[in-house]
Design a protein around this motif. Structure first.
Motif, short mmCIF file in Angstrom:
data_model
loop_
_atom_site.label_atom_id
_atom_site.label_comp_id
_atom_site.label_asym_id
_atom_site.label_seq_id
_atom_site.Cartn_x
_atom_site.Cartn_y
_atom_site.Cartn_z
N MET A 170 0.83 -1.26 -0.10
CA MET A 170 -0.12 0.18 0.05
C MET A 170 0.87 1.31 -0.09
O MET A 170 0.56 2.31 -0.88
CB MET A 170 -0.94 0.16 1.14
N TRP A 171 1.87 1.15 0.80
CA TRP A 171 2.87 2.30 0.81
C TRP A 171 3.56 2.67 -0.51
O TRP A 171 3.74 3.81 -0.98
CB TRP A 171 4.01 2.21 1.85
N SER A 172 3.80 1.34 -1.16
CA SER A 172 4.66 1.47 -2.58
C SER A 172 3.68 2.09 -3.49
O SER A 172 4.01 2.99 -4.52
CB SER A 172 5.24 0.23 -2.86
N ARG A 173 2.28 1.44 -3.56
CA ARG A 173 1.50 2.02 -4.41
C ARG A 173 1.33 3.47 -4.60
O ARG A 173 1.12 4.05 -5.49
CB ARG A 173 0.12 1.42 -4.29
N LYS A 174 1.49 4.12 -3.36
CA LYS A 174 1.18 5.62 -3.11
C LYS A 174 2.39 6.43 -4.00
O LYS A 174 2.10 7.56 -4.27
CB LYS A 174 1.39 6.27 -1.80
N MET A 175 3.49 5.40 -4.28
CA MET A 175 4.51 6.03 -4.82
C MET A 175 4.37 6.06 -6.47
O MET A 175 5.27 6.83 -7.18
CB MET A 175 5.94 5.51 -4.55
N PHE A 176 3.55 5.42 -6.87
CA PHE A 176 3.36 5.46 -8.28
C PHE A 176 2.96 6.63 -8.84
O PHE A 176 2.46 7.58 -8.57
CB PHE A 176 1.89 4.41 -8.91
N ASN A 177 3.88 6.87 -10.09
CA ASN A 177 4.11 8.17 -10.81
C ASN A 177 4.61 9.29 -10.11
O ASN A 177 4.56 10.51 -10.54
CB ASN A 177 2.48 8.73 -11.21
N SER A 178 5.08 9.02 -9.18
CA SER A 178 5.94 10.20 -8.30
C SER A 178 7.08 10.50 -8.69
O SER A 178 7.62 9.46 -9.21
CB SER A 178 5.71 10.09 -6.78
N ASN B 167 13.81 4.23 1.45
CA ASN B 167 14.39 2.68 1.45
C ASN B 167 13.93 1.91 0.51
O ASN B 167 14.14 0.58 0.43
CB ASN B 167 14.40 2.29 2.78
N ARG B 168 13.29 2.41 -0.49
CA ARG B 168 12.79 1.33 -1.71
C ARG B 168 13.90 1.37 -2.70
O ARG B 168 14.54 2.35 -3.00
CB ARG B 168 11.54 2.08 -2.34
N ILE B 169 14.19 -0.01 -3.14
CA ILE B 169 15.02 -0.03 -4.25
C ILE B 169 14.50 0.23 -5.57
O ILE B 169 13.47 -0.41 -5.69
CB ILE B 169 15.67 -1.56 -4.44
N VAL B 170 15.19 1.00 -6.48
CA VAL B 170 14.73 1.33 -7.73
C VAL B 170 15.57 1.01 -8.83
O VAL B 170 16.73 1.34 -8.67
CB VAL B 170 14.15 2.83 -7.85
N ILE C 269 8.45 7.04 -10.70
CA ILE C 269 8.35 5.53 -10.45
C ILE C 269 7.21 5.14 -11.41
O ILE C 269 5.93 5.65 -11.60
CB ILE C 269 7.78 5.53 -9.14
N LYS C 270 7.43 4.09 -12.16
CA LYS C 270 6.45 3.49 -13.39
C LYS C 270 5.98 2.19 -13.13
O LYS C 270 4.87 1.79 -13.72
CB LYS C 270 7.31 3.72 -14.71
N LYS C 271 6.75 1.49 -12.09
CA LYS C 271 6.02 0.24 -11.82
C LYS C 271 6.33 -0.27 -10.31
O LYS C 271 7.37 0.12 -9.98
CB LYS C 271 6.88 -0.96 -12.63
N ILE C 272 5.29 -0.95 -9.90
CA ILE C 272 5.59 -1.36 -8.50
C ILE C 272 5.41 -2.65 -8.44
O ILE C 272 4.76 -3.37 -8.78
CB ILE C 272 4.32 -0.82 -7.66
N THR D 60 6.66 -5.96 -5.43
CA THR D 60 6.67 -5.82 -3.76
C THR D 60 7.88 -5.50 -3.26
O THR D 60 7.81 -4.95 -2.26
CB THR D 60 6.40 -7.50 -3.28
N HIS D 61 9.02 -6.04 -3.49
CA HIS D 61 10.17 -5.44 -3.11
C HIS D 61 11.11 -4.60 -3.76
O HIS D 61 12.18 -4.26 -3.51
CB HIS D 61 10.97 -6.63 -2.56
N SER D 62 10.55 -4.13 -4.75
CA SER D 62 11.40 -3.07 -5.51
C SER D 62 10.49 -2.35 -6.62
O SER D 62 9.21 -2.68 -6.72
CB SER D 62 12.53 -3.57 -6.41
N LEU D 63 10.91 -1.26 -7.45
CA LEU D 63 10.17 -0.24 -7.86
C LEU D 63 11.17 -0.14 -9.44
O LEU D 63 12.25 -0.54 -9.30
CB LEU D 63 10.00 0.96 -7.30
N LYS D 64 10.20 0.22 -10.43
CA LYS D 64 11.00 0.59 -11.47
C LYS D 64 10.82 1.87 -11.80
O LYS D 64 9.80 2.43 -11.79
CB LYS D 64 10.53 -0.45 -12.67
N GLY D 65 11.95 2.69 -12.34
CA GLY D 65 11.74 4.11 -12.76
C GLY D 65 12.22 4.44 -13.97
O GLY D 65 12.77 3.70 -14.62
N GLU D 66 11.67 5.83 -14.13
CA GLU D 66 12.35 6.18 -15.46
C GLU D 66 13.07 7.94 -15.23
O GLU D 66 12.42 8.44 -14.33
CB GLU D 66 11.19 6.65 -16.54
N LEU D 67 14.08 7.83 -15.98
CA LEU D 67 14.59 9.04 -15.81
C LEU D 67 13.74 10.20 -16.30
O LEU D 67 12.94 10.16 -17.24
CB LEU D 67 15.78 8.99 -16.55
N ILE D 68 13.67 11.58 -15.42
CA ILE D 68 13.19 12.45 -16.07
C ILE D 68 13.95 13.47 -16.80
O ILE D 68 14.94 13.97 -16.51
CB ILE D 68 12.85 13.37 -14.72
#
Ligand code: SAH
Ligand code: F3S
Length: 439
Positions: free
Chosen positions: A374-382, A406-409, A426-429, A431-439
């Motif tokens: 739930m905490w991770s999902r809040k990070m989507f698109n942030s 402390n999330r690994i991206v 942040i583009k993908k969530i 359970t234990h990591s996230l995927k991001g894109e450079l701005i």
């Protein structure tokens, strides 16, 4: 040239100690660290005794190393860390082929102990507690990453009824404030951007300043924040006891201190906290969190939990579950209670059966995993500020770093970004990591 192989079990303090051992030995040009145990002339086991079967695990490992020594009797075997401190000479009795036993506070003596064994051809032991002496032997690290641990205090005086740490690490003792600041400045000059202040009870820190005054934990953080190059500050582990208002004020005033706190509560039942001798109530804990939220509305909290402590009823366990929901913990390290010889809890009646303990642990971990998600999902698109640590283990085409919480991206980027802060969307969530894109 002699090759050294080090195996480390346990907490970050042990990892820190092992890196100290490695740099001490490598400083002597005769030694080189190897990852290949078959190649090693000296085998070092840095042990942990926090939970179950620690002793058995040590003797199993030593048994495997004994076979290597049978083939090459010149191999030197050294055992250190918490089990070595607790068992001492007993280790020689059960494993006579061990050459060196050293303690959590005597690792700096290892180079001399190795020479001694080589010259005298007989075993040696030192598990004494010379206060802070080992830190006098700290060397400038040869290579540093973007983030670094630094030990600020050791030991524990709290004597929670289940815990062996006070017996294996000794009393709380803080390093002098200037030594710490000097070491961090050095690290910053070598490219370190994030510091993680390390100790069994960091907020009990009371170090001496150059003019013999006491510097408390809150003041130390303020001083670290002034060091040029250090842009992120974390600490592990703190205790709800001594989490005083001056620390809350640092959260208010110091943006470099992350909005992520690991504050172990252990249980959500006041009856169990009392039996654990934690000396705080769930109300005290909640009050700290509320004060933190008032100065950092987005702060995320993680915790340690023990399930199945002697006397823990289903009602006590449900109180823990309710508390987890109430605080909305982001993450946890949770464990089944493990009876540790010599602790007061080991004399209490362990009345929860193992099947029930496992069920409780599963339930608790499942709940926390959902909250993590739930905490991770809040990070989507942030947009997140990420300190890039290196190349991803899973895909060499990707880099990875950590967010403030402390999330690994992982993301696709350029190698020259390693060691720097960059902005990612942040583009993908997962359970234990996230995927991001450079701005
Ligand atoms: N100083 C920290 C804890 C250090 S020990 C604090 O105050 O909380 C790290 C964690 O190991 C503890 O938080 C606890 O959850 C776990 N632990 C320690 N002793 C244990 C035992 N006997 N059985 C199960 N877990 C234990
Ligand atoms: Fe252990 Fe309690 Fe200290 S958990 S490390 S005795 S605060």
């Amino acid at each position: 040239m002699k090759y050294i192989y080090i195996k480390t079990w346990g907490c970050q303090m042990n990892e820190y100690d092992s890196s100290m051992i490695a740099s001490l030995l490598e400083n002597n040009n005769e030694y080189l660290i190897t990852e290949n145990v078959e190649k090693a002339d000296i085998l070092i086991l840095n042990t942990c005794s926090i939970r179950e079967k620690a002793q058995e695990k040590v003797f199993h490992q030593l048994g495997r190393w004994r076979k290597l020594k049978n083939n090459n009797p010149k191999i030197i075997i050294a055992v250190g860390g918490c089990v070595a401190t607790q068992e001492g000479k007993e280790i020689f009795k059960r494993a006579s082929y061990v050459d060196i036993i050293f303690g959590t506070q005597t690792l700096h003596k290892l180079p001399n102990m190795i020479s001694e064994v080589q010259e005298n051809k007989k075993s040696t032991i030192d598990i004494s507690f010379p206060k802070l002496e080992k830190f006098n032997y700290l060397l400038k690290p040869k290579k540093t990453g973007s983030t670094s641990f630094i030990s600020i205090m050791e030991g524990c005086n709290k004597y929670c009824s289940f815990c062996v740490v006070p017996y294996t690490r000794g009393d709380e003792i803080s390093r002098p404030c200037d030594d710490i600041l000097f070491e961090i400045s050095n690290l910053a000059e070598n490219g370190v951007r994030e510091i993680n202040l390390l100790g069994q009870n960091v907020n009990a820190y009371q170090g001496r300043t150059f003019n013999n005054k006491i510097c408390y934990f809150s003041e130390l953080i303020r001083l670290v924040a002034e060091i040029e190059g250090i842009d992120r500050i974390r600490f592990t582990t703190s205790n709800p006891l001594e989490f005083t208002d001056d620390i809350i004020e640092v959260y208010r005033d110091t943006p470099k201190l992350v909005s992520f706190l690991h504050l172990p509560v252990q249980s959500g039942s006041n009856k169990i906290l009392n039996l654990m001798k934690r000396s705080y109530t769930t109300e005290d804990y909640e009050s700290i969190i509320n004060k933190l939220i008032s100065v950092r509305p987005n702060i995320q909290i993680s915790s340690d939990f023990i399930v199945g402590f002697p006397g823990e009823s289903e009602t006590d366990f449900q109180e823990t579950i309710t508390f987890i929901k109430k605080i909305n913990f982001d993450m946890s390290f949770s464990f089944i209670y493990s009876n540790r010889p010599g602790t007061p809890a080991s004399k209490m009646k362990d009345n929860v059966d193992l099947k029930e303990k496992k069920k409780r642990l599963y339930f608790l971990q499942h709940l926390i995993n959902m909250q993590t998600m739930m905490w991770s999902r809040k990070m989507f698109n942030s947009t997140q500020s990420v300190l890039v640590e290196g190349i991803s283990n899973k895909n060499i085409m990707e880099l990875y770093g950590r967010t403030e919480n402390n999330r690994i991206v992982t993301f696709t980027g350029k190698y020259n970004m390693i060691g720097k802060f960059i902005k990612l969307k942040i583009k993908k969530i997962h359970t234990h990591s996230l995927k991001g894109e450079l701005i």
